[in-house]
Write an enzyme that holds these catalytic residues in place. Structure first.
Site, PDB file in Angstrom:
ATOM      1  N   TRP A 141      40.745  50.869  33.092  1.00 58.11           N
ATOM      2  CA  TRP A 141      40.701  49.425  32.876  1.00 58.11           C
ATOM      3  C   TRP A 141      39.392  49.113  32.177  1.00 58.11           C
ATOM      4  O   TRP A 141      38.323  49.575  32.596  1.00 58.11           O
ATOM      5  CB  TRP A 141      40.778  48.712  34.219  1.00 58.11           C
ATOM      6  CG  TRP A 141      40.743  47.211  34.135  1.00 58.11           C
ATOM      7  CD1 TRP A 141      41.465  46.417  33.286  1.00 58.11           C
ATOM      8  CD2 TRP A 141      39.973  46.341  34.944  1.00 58.11           C
ATOM      9  NE1 TRP A 141      41.171  45.102  33.536  1.00 58.11           N
ATOM     10  CE2 TRP A 141      40.266  45.015  34.546  1.00 58.11           C
ATOM     11  CE3 TRP A 141      39.053  46.535  35.981  1.00 58.11           C
ATOM     12  CZ2 TRP A 141      39.695  43.897  35.138  1.00 58.11           C
ATOM     13  CZ3 TRP A 141      38.475  45.413  36.576  1.00 58.11           C
ATOM     14  CH2 TRP A 141      38.786  44.113  36.148  1.00 58.11           C
ATOM     15  N   ASP A 223      40.588  51.759  43.519  1.00 54.47           N
ATOM     16  CA  ASP A 223      40.910  50.454  42.949  1.00 54.47           C
ATOM     17  C   ASP A 223      42.418  50.282  43.137  1.00 54.47           C
ATOM     18  O   ASP A 223      43.210  51.014  42.548  1.00 54.47           O
ATOM     19  CB  ASP A 223      40.551  50.423  41.449  1.00 54.47           C
ATOM     20  CG  ASP A 223      40.804  49.054  40.828  1.00 54.47           C
ATOM     21  OD1 ASP A 223      40.411  48.853  39.661  1.00 54.47           O
ATOM     22  OD2 ASP A 223      41.400  48.182  41.499  1.00 54.47           O
ATOM     23  N   LYS A 259      48.406  40.435  41.246  1.00 56.43           N
ATOM     24  CA  LYS A 259      49.734  40.796  40.754  1.00 56.43           C
ATOM     25  C   LYS A 259      50.797  40.762  41.829  1.00 56.43           C
ATOM     26  O   LYS A 259      51.848  40.177  41.643  1.00 56.43           O
ATOM     27  CB  LYS A 259      49.713  42.211  40.133  1.00 56.43           C
ATOM     28  CG  LYS A 259      49.120  42.261  38.739  1.00 56.43           C
ATOM     29  CD  LYS A 259      47.625  42.232  38.756  1.00 56.43           C
ATOM     30  CE  LYS A 259      47.045  42.557  37.413  1.00 56.43           C
ATOM     31  NZ  LYS A 259      45.574  42.403  37.425  1.00 56.43           N
TER      32      LYS A 259
END
Lengths: 413, 431
Positions: A141, A223, A259
């Site tokens: 990311w 993560d 999300k």
């Protein structure tokens, strides 16, 4: 009043790529344009989706006169923190039962990574970790690097991860880096649905990764931004995190509810801390408070309330799991259909990786020139890396996208 | 035979002990933690006050540490305009897509307008950049980070005393803290001479922090004529002004009056930095609503500064939370909600002012011969009573009145029901 400005030397910074992409998409007038850029879920009508359970809970909140807007505690809403950690670690987690799991409510996954990074820089291995190597996957990311750099880490490196040729995990390379990196290095691991490649290690591979990390005294920082969203199952998506906990690692896990709850703009995140024991945990959390206090004082209440109410009610929790599965299933369907259409078109190359990869993103394998073709000639917007957001695909645009990929691959080398 | 067996058993026992010993040793090594050296952080002084208050069983106890508004029943107050705005928002059924890094446009625009006044030339020429922040703390933090990265001099001058969190925020961002005289304990008022004297010696280009109104913790604000002189000397010394405005509307009850100093300084040519919070004046504490503004030379510079602020924000929390900003923007931009808000802010400020008056009246009634004028001269949520630590301790121990050791009380915790009791207690420990 044209006095010399203190800021006349401030240079114009480059825009953040993924947001610029969306901006360009928004400005495009082409009727068949498709946005496969930024990572947010879309329905088959290509609309944002507020989860039905979220709508329900928001109504509950707005009608509850007992609720007010007072400050949350510095570490956040207690019911949120504990239920969020349970989601990651499992209800029956021995670590939780042993009172050595704590959490800090943070501003989204970014905020959780930030808090963890700041804590590690101050306290991990001695009290000045500016030189401690932090390893992020290649690729990762795009904000990981900046989060750790801004927290003061000066040595951010990448570990091998994506094998562009075989379009899969470079496991040998990954293990090799784990074996050869400096002891005590910090590793940022994607819990599931690796961003941007969508490629996750298998259980066997995770076991080897864990063994090596334990042997070499490396620090585990997970993560977890897509729990539930990847496979449709919360437990399946948490397997790696729970395995590491069962192997007795002291670790951090940055969780995002952007999300899987669709709460993007409410900034709901949780930094789960798994410590050796309750005493260590207490001291860790006391230091986290100091860091929080000088960054945002205390976190925003709305999003955390929504999540806490949902997770702590059996009925609403079931509703939520259904909503999550709806999203995950639509993504899986789009993956299957895209692969089928590319195969039907006879598009050169293998496209198995589209269904082998998992989560919101897919690393198509398109090179920058082909990406440029997609954007400029076909008005299909994706990242230069070839990353597409599967959620941007719908039954209505999937043919156009498949044809566009076909053209890009056959016309541009 | 018996002896051999015993020896065998002894050997077995010995081996077992040995194995246990090794196991314990290995387990200890295995169980040693990364965090063994992490010290327990110091307890938060204000939180400590609230915790002690909670434990107290005295029915007459008072919590005067809390920095949040309370109504005359001592309860948290959710403004009607907020509830109305929430209903409007719920009805709109909006999505939850990420905000831009700089936040909600309608919010940042109206936030700047509120501070500067709708007709401000700065807004017209677009030479400000205003970003949405995580309330006042987040705003100060972004400001501190921005200064650290782009401003040469490291020194930030705070008034003495200042909000306790100012120091760690700036220090964490890599700045150095210094102070200028501000509060005069002998008068419980503004040390104007001392402030001017100190400010006149501050090295050029240093950052000076000013509380726009309702100084925290003292409640002591400069008068307009004094602000004018401060502006002059700050200009002479070429200092970079950073205003912290956490109580606009809450101090006098009038939003324009409370923003007077900020607007005056801009008029005088200072390109200021400004932090705003909507925690108190809209009661949106836990929603974390704030703004950070940089007044630049022109729109082009503002664009450059904006791009850098985004680079600073992204690695901290990516983009700000929607809920509170949406509420604030709805209130500010809907005429009848805005009017209602102004009324309610006025109401909160008035209640505080009334409690100040009643406290002074109560002290007189108790027979106190001290000069308590500072209680009504001071403004905003906090009052620096002038009580010494021993007196504070007595007030807490004997009367269950909880406050911070520096003698600061939050007027918000005072009600018409308990102001008499408070006067009685303060008189008892000061007579």
């Amino acid at each position: 009043i044209a006095t010399m400005s203190v800021f006349c030397e401030v240079p114009q910074a480059a825009p953040v790529a993924v947001f610029k992409l969306s901006q360009d998409f928004n400005n495009d007038q082409f009727p068949k344009k498709v946005n496969l850029g930024v990572g947010a879920y879309r329905t088959d009508e290509c609309q944002p989706w507020v989860l039905p359970v979220v709508k329900k809970v928001e109504k509950i909140i707005v009608h509850d006169d007992r609720l007010n807007h007072e400050y949350l505690p510095i570490l956040g809403l207690p019911e949120f923190r504990s239920s969020a950690s349970k989601i990651a670690l499992g209800d029956d987690s021995p670590a939780i039962q042993e009172n050595r799991v704590g959490a800090v409510q943070c501003l989204g996954g970014t905020g959780a990574l930030k808090m963890g990074a700041e804590f590690l820089r101050r306290f991990y291995n001695g009290n000045n970790n500016t030189k401690t190597p932090v390893y992020v996957s290649a690729p990762t990311w795009e904000n990981h690097n900046a989060v750790f750099a801004n927290a003061g880490f000066e040595d951010i490196r990448s570990y091998k991860y994506w094998d562009a040729e075989k379009r899969g995990l470079d496991f040998a390379g990954f293990l090799g880096d784990l074996e050869s990196c400096p002891e005590h290095s910090i590793f940022v691991l994607h819990a599931c649905a690796h961003n941007p490649t969508g490629t996750d290690p298998t259980h066997e591979q995770w076991k080897q990764i864990a063994e090596t990390m334990m042997k070499r005294n490396l620090f585990v920082f997970f993560d977890s931004a897509y729990q539930g969203f990847a496979s449709g199952s919360l437990d399946k998506d948490a397997w790696a995190v729970r395995y590491f906990v069962s192997m007795d690692f002291e670790m951090l896990c940055a969780q995002s509810f952007s999300k899987n709850f669709g709460l993007y703009n409410e900034r709901v995140g949780n930094l789960t801390v798994v410590a050796r024991d309750a005493d260590n945990l207490k001291r860790i959390l006391s230091q986290m408070e100091m860091i929080v206090r000088t960054t945002w004082s205390n976190p925003p209440s709305q999003g955390a309330r929504i999540v806490a109410i949902t997770l702590n009610s059996p009925e609403l929790f079931t509703d939520w799991k259904d909503n999550v599965k709806t999203m995950a299933d639509r993504v899986l369907l789009m993956r299957a259909q895209l692969k089928a259409k590319l195969q039907a078109l006879g598009t050169p190359g293998t496209w198995d990786h589209i269904t082998e990869q998992i989560g919101m993103f897919s690393f198509t394998g398109l090179n920058p020139k082909q990406v440029e073709y997609m954007v400029k000639e076909r008005h299909v917007y994706l990242m230069t890396s070839g990353r597409i957001n599967m959620c941007g695909l719908t039954t209505k645009n999937i043919d156009y996208v498949a044809e566009s990929i076909h053209e890009a691959v056959t016309k541009v080398q | 035979d018996f002896i051999n067996r015993s020896q065998d058993e002894l050997l077995t026992l010995f081996s077992v002990f040995h194995v246990i010993h090794i196991t314990i040793h290995l387990t200890w090594c295995f169980c040693s933690s990364w965090w063994g050296g992490v010290q327990m952080g110091p307890p938060d002084p204000i939180l400590g006050v609230s915790e002690a208050y909670k434990r107290d069983t005295n029915p007459k106890k008072m919590n005067l540490g809390v920095g949040a508004y309370r109504d005359d029943q001592g309860k948290p107050f959710v403004l009607s305009c907020v509830r109305k705005a929430e209903a409007v928002i719920t009805a709109k059924q909006m999505d939850k897509e990420y905000l831009a890094i700089g936040g909600l446009g309608e919010f940042t625009k109206s936030c700047a307008q509120l501070a500067l006044g709708n007709d401000n030339e700065v807004l017209k020429s677009g030479r400000n950049i205003t970003v949405q922040t995580i309330s006042g703390t987040g705003s100060l933090r972004i400001g501190a980070n921005f200064l650290s990265r782009f401003h040469g001099p490291r020194d930030v001058y705070l008034p003495k005393p200042s909000w306790g969190n100012h120091t760690p925020i700036f220090r964490d961002a890599g700045m150095q803290l210094k102070a200028y005289r501000y509060y005069d304990p002998s008068t419980c008022g503004f040390d104007f001479k001392g402030a001017l004297d100190d400010i006149s010696k501050i090295p050029e280009q240093s950052v000076i922090m000013l509380h726009a109104c309702a100084h925290n913790p003292t409640g002591v604000d400069p008068r307009p004529e004094q602000w004018k002189e401060i502006s002059d000397i700050v200009k002479k010394r070429n200092l970079l002004v950073f205003f912290d405005m956490a109580y606009q509307g809450f101090a006098s009850g009038d939003i324009d009056r409370d923003a007077w100093a900020v607007r005056y300084f801009i008029e005088q040519g200072h390109n200021i930095l400004l932090s705003q919070s909507f925690a108190k004046n809209m009661g949106l504490y836990g929603e974390r609503v704030g703004g950070f503004t940089v007044v630049c030379n022109d729109a082009e510079e503002a664009k450059r500064v904006e791009s850098q602020l985004k680079i600073l924000i992204r690695p901290i929390y990516s983009n700000p939370p929607m809920n509170g900003a949406r509420i604030a923007a709805t209130i500010l931009n809907t005429p009848d909600l805005r009017s209602l808000w102004l009324e309610e802010v006025h109401g909160m400020a008035n209640r505080i002012i009334k409690m100040r008056e009643e406290l002074v009246a109560g002290l007189k009634k108790e027979g106190s011969t001290h000069n308590w004028q500072h209680v009504t001269d001071q403004i905003g949520m906090f009052c620096f009573t002038g009580l010494k630590p021993e007196q504070v301790e007595r007030l807490t121990k004997e009367f269950s009145v909880y406050m911070t050791k520096d003698g600061r009380i939050s007027m918000a915790g005072v009600t018409s029901g308990n102001v008499g009791y408070l006067a009685n207690g303060i008189h008892a420990v000061t007579k």
